[in-house]
Write an enzyme that holds these catalytic residues in place. Structure first.
Site: not given
Ligand code: GP9
Ligand code: MN
Length: 687
Positions: A305, A421
């Protein structure tokens, strides 16, 4: 009774006894601080066990240094180490209270800016109970000074302190092993300081952070302004010309950047048992005023992310390992999207239902110039409101409205969803579609959370329409990275209706949606090849913001003369002609043509490879050398990180003031009446 006391006293009069007492007190107090002063988010019994264990190895190691010395010296070294550890705890208690994060060496180095950022005076931040961390040090010192505890001057054998040091190493190794098991890639990805403290302890965190900072500042120190020449040369060579059909077509509009967590392109129009998984996103995708890219790839590395965010907001790549945001977000100079928009008179805000410290957003967003960061603290949370990394999307978006409506227009607002997620778990009451049946349990829930995300997106878009925001905004929607990793080949093949998938298919599987909706614009499916690195220049051109001097490694997706070679972070690439995975070259039909390329084709692939290598390595140089500090584009004012404070009380104050200073928010236009009631959600948690 007396004899027991005497035994204890005798014990304390030996050096080993005193050492154990000091160690145990430091251990207990550190744990007490963890539990009472920080919120580390303990989710299971292993995490609880590690939290309890982790002060011990470093405590043994540090206090154990004293055992290498004799007599009085040994005792005083013990006390000094104890004092330093206590001061470190104390400083972090204060810092944490204000920022919900731990002190880093980078922060300490720029401590001037930190103190500016404190919204309260030290007197207000300090709680009397914080001083408890010094009580053991004081009492032990007094006991020594007044000779209640006698100093044991007997010489000790060298193997004794060595044994203690070895024991601390063994315990630490065990601690690290268990931590990695519970949270893979803890140190290589370093998501969040809170995680390092939770798993490995506050002392380890200090050493680790100091080491990282040292490494980073060494590269930074050896960089010079002439390093920018190479970058400028590359940019000049690859400059595209703007497309007049689109340039400035979204000028002055609000901007929403809607982050679809782990959302892949193959979900668009995907059906499970004849039922569309994401009808709302599909509709948005084919809207006649949406430009939808169907050859758009995520380009993230370990930073996931955070890499996606970095590319979108700075047009620079993530790093070969780790995350730009966690390693360089606090101190580097950026010329980021929020800062540029701010200087165009925009209000800028990021929204996310996880803790602010994750991916070091709380610091990075300041470097990028975000005026507001609405993180977990700004949202009402009940026990069933969150899942995985934070607030469930429906509740997150619904609650975001009360802040959105207060932002003076025009604004640039980024909303980061999180429910879709890994490991794609969703409570029963929110499941509205059946799981897929590949038999791979981490894959089969994906469509359920994707459907949930889609529902939430639909509710949000309906609100925008009702509140009048849909037509006066440019709405940008993108998937940040893959949801199903390449480790699930069998399941991927099944989802795609194929017998098996090869490396070429997996490269194609890295497509994510990228859509831009502007009311009245000529939309349609655009087949140009591009990736996250290209978003920023595309948006700036649509907004009619001059960006010819800005350092951006991507280029406008709407330009006609662009290089369509899309780099993956590992140096592989895809393009309309050739795809390179490792040393294998595929043609546009996915056939392996490595050994049948003509001389001309070979030259083309070579040029593409060089282009990719160059843009990635230049990006790394810009980040690790902090090169943008040497270069400020024309008309751009350097970002002043000290201006920003994202603490809840401070954010509210700022919003209130903004209503008066610039009464252009939706709330003001609605005569002070909230539009929250226009938001309709079927979230079962609110029923
Ligand atoms: C948590 C989120 C997840 O704040 O943005 O990040 P990721 O695991 O997808 O890199
Ligand atoms: Mn992400």
């Amino acid at each position: 009774m007396r004899s027991v006391l005497k035994k204890v006293h005798d014990g304390l009069n030996t050096r080993t006894g005193f050492f154990i007492l000091t160690l145990v007190l430091l251990w207990i107090k550190t744990y007490a601080v963890y539990v009472n002063k920080f919120s580390l988010g303990i989710n299971d019994s292993m995490q609880r066990f590690l939290l309890l264990l982790n002060p011990l190895p470093t405590g043994l190691l540090l206090l154990g240094i004293a055992l290498y010395f004799r007599g009085k010296k040994s005792y005083w070294i013990m006390m000094i180490v104890d004092l330093i550890a206590s001061l470190w705890l104390f400083a972090n208690i204060l810092y944490y209270r204000e920022f919900s994060d731990f002190l880093s060496m980078g922060i300490i180095k720029s401590s001037g800016s930190v103190s500016n950022n404190l919204s309260l005076s030290i007197g207000e931040i300090l709680h009397l109970s914080d001083l408890w961390v010094f009580v053991d040090v004081i009492i032990l010192t007094l006991l020594l000074v007044f000779k209640v505890i006698k100093i044991d001057t007997r010489p000790v054998k060298f193997r004794y302190p060595v044994g203690v040091t070895l024991l601390s190493c063994v315990l630490f190794a065990a601690n690290l092993g268990l931590a990695e098991k519970n949270r893979p890639q803890l140190l290589t990805r370093t998501f969040d300081n809170n995680y390092i403290v939770k798993y490995l302890g506050i002392n380890f965190y200090a050493a680790y952070n100091a080491y990282q900072t040292y490494k980073e500042s060494a590269t930074r120190a050896s960089a010079s302004s002439s390093d920018m020449d190479q970058v400028l040369k590359f940019l000049k060579k690859n400059k595209t010309t703007v497309n007049p059909e689109y340039y400035g077509k979204a000028k002055g509009k609000n901007v929403f950047v809607f982050h679809l967590e782990s959302f892949q392109q193959f979900m668009i129009n995907y059906k499970v048992n004849g039922k569309e998984v994401t009808p709302n996103i599909n509709q948005f995708y084919s809207d006649q005023s949406t430009i939808s890219f169907d050859n758009f790839y995520h380009q993230v590395g370990q930073g996931k992310t955070s890499d996606a965010e970095t590319m979108l907001e700075t047009s620079l790549f993530g790093l070969p390992s780790g995350s730009v945001m966690t390693s360089y977000g606090t101190n580097n100079t950026f010329q980021a999207m929020p800062a540029i928009m701010d200087q165009q008179g925009y209000t800028t805000a990021a929204f996310h239902g996880d803790v602010g410290s994750f991916w070091n957003r709380d610091n990075t967003y300041k470097s990028w110039g975000y005026q507001y960061f609405f993180s977990e603290d700004y949202y009402k949370n009940k026990s069933n409101y969150s899942i995985g990394y934070g607030l469930k999307d429906k509740l997150f978006l619904q609650q975001s409205v009360k802040y959105i409506e207060q932002l003076p227009q025009p604004f640039y607002a980024k909303l980061i969803t999180v429910t879709n997620h890994y490991p794609y778990e969703l409570d029963k009451q929110n499941q509205t579609i059946e799981k897929t049946t590949t038999g791979d349990s981490t894959v089969d829930g994906y469509v359920q959370t994707a459907k949930y995300l889609d529902d939430a997106f639909g509710e949000f878009i309906s609100y925008l329409k009702k509140a009048g925001l849909y037509d006066n905004s440019m709405i940008v929607v993108y998937g940040d990275h893959y949801g199903i990793s390449n480790n699930h080949k069998k399941a991927i093949a099944q989802l795609l209706g194929k017998k098996s998938v090869d490396s070429y298919d997996l490269a194609q599987f890295q497509k994510v949606p990228f859509m831009i909706h502007v009311n009245g614009i000529k939309g349609g499916i655009d087949h140009t090849y591009g990736g996250e690195i290209d978003v920023m220049p595309t948006l700036l051109d649509l907004l009619g913001i001059k960006n010819t001097d800005t350092i951006q490694l991507g280029n406008d997706l709407l330009a006609k003369d662009r290089n369509q070679t899309v780099a993956f972070r590992n140096g592989d690439f895809v393009s309309p002609t050739f795809t390179k995975i490792g040393s294998t070259i595929y043609n546009d039909k996915g056939e392996d043509v490595t050994n049948s390329l003509t001389a001309e084709q070979k030259a083309q692939v070579k040029a593409q490879t060089e282009y990719v290598d160059e843009e990635l390595s230049l990006s790394d140089k810009i980040i690790t050398g902090d090169l943008l500090r040497f270069y400020t584009p024309e008309g751009f004012k350097a970002t002043d990180k000290t201006k920003y404070n994202y603490k809840y009380s401070e954010g509210l104050k700022q919003l209130k003031q903004a209503q008066k200073d610039k009464p252009t928010s939706v709330l003001q236009q609605n005569n002070g009446n909230s539009t929250e009631n226009l938001y309709e959600t079927d979230a079962p948690e609110l029923k």
